[in-house]
Design an enzyme around this catalytic site. Structure first.
Site, PDB file in Angstrom:
ATOM      1  CB  CYS A  15      39.370 -29.137 -31.787  1.00 51.90           C
ATOM      2  SG  CYS A  15      39.030 -28.647 -30.083  1.00 51.90           S
ATOM      3  CG  ASN A  18      39.504 -23.762 -27.273  1.00 50.04           C
ATOM      4  OD1 ASN A  18      39.458 -22.678 -26.711  1.00 50.04           O
ATOM      5  ND2 ASN A  18      40.648 -24.346 -27.530  1.00 50.04           N
ATOM      6  CB  CYS A  20      39.099 -32.612 -26.249  1.00 51.27           C
ATOM      7  SG  CYS A  20      37.704 -32.999 -25.176  1.00 51.27           S
ATOM      8  NE  ARG A  21      39.242 -32.939 -31.793  1.00 50.99           N
ATOM      9  CZ  ARG A  21      38.578 -32.854 -32.927  1.00 50.99           C
ATOM     10  NH1 ARG A  21      38.982 -33.519 -33.990  1.00 50.99           N
ATOM     11  NH2 ARG A  21      37.497 -32.112 -33.017  1.00 50.99           N
ATOM     12  CB  SER A  22      42.255 -26.923 -30.027  1.00 52.66           C
ATOM     13  OG  SER A  22      41.189 -26.616 -29.145  1.00 52.66           O
ATOM     14  CG  ASP A 131      36.052 -34.724 -30.389  1.00 52.54           C
ATOM     15  OD1 ASP A 131      36.556 -34.799 -29.251  1.00 52.54           O
ATOM     16  OD2 ASP A 131      35.112 -33.966 -30.664  1.00 52.54           O
TER      17      ASP A 131
END
Length: 162
Positions: A15, A18, A20-22, A131
């Site tokens: 993301c 690095n 939150c999402r990933s 995000d």
């Protein structure tokens, strides 16, 4: 991260920052692979396309949501995608079209990795994993968790040979 061996496939979740999402995708993927008994078949990590958060832990809201779903042992330090990642991993899965655009601009000519949208594996559709960073409350983070779970299950089922 698990040390790579010849029998494993590698997946890198990406993301922007690095945190939150990933990181959510990495933790969820590892949990599902372990749950299915496939944890030894994968080596998994996450990274960001930017250098904003290098050295930082995951966002507290990410860790809270992971804990809510009984993933309590996840540890990570944010890092940026490196040129060697394109050779090390079989799959580099971005969370949105901007991530894919940036990854494709970084990709060397001799790229081994298949660069794709992680959300494209979600059987409920919605290629983009939005995000949640600027959202209030936990709902956006819970939605990211659910989408990562669905996409992880589909991805593991597709690429893990029994």
């Amino acid at each position: 991260m698990t040390d790579q061996n010849n029998d494993q496939l590698g997946v890198l979740f990406v993301c922007l920052g690095n945190i939150c999402r990933s990181t959510m995708a990495e933790a969820v993927f590892k949990d599902i692979a372990h749950e299915k008994g496939f944890h030894n078949r994968w080596f998994v990590d996450s990274a960001g396309t930017s250098s904003y958060n290098i050295g930082c832990p995951p966002d507290e809201r990410t860790l809270t949501v992971l804990g809510k779903f009984k993933i309590n042992n996840y540890r990570h330090v944010a890092r940026q995608v490196k040129p060697e990642d394109f050779q090390k991993y079989d799959f580099i899965l971005g969370m949105d079209k901007e991530n894919i655009k940036k990854l494709n601009s970084m990709k060397p000519k001799n790229c081994k990795a298949k660069v794709e949208l992680f959300g494209s594996y979600d059987p409920e559709g919605g290629d983009i994993i939005e995000d949640p960073y600027y959202e209030r409350g936990m709902d956006a983070f819970i939605n990211v968790y659910k989408q990562c779970r669905r996409a992880s299950i589909a991805f593991i089922n597709k690429y893990t040979v029994v």
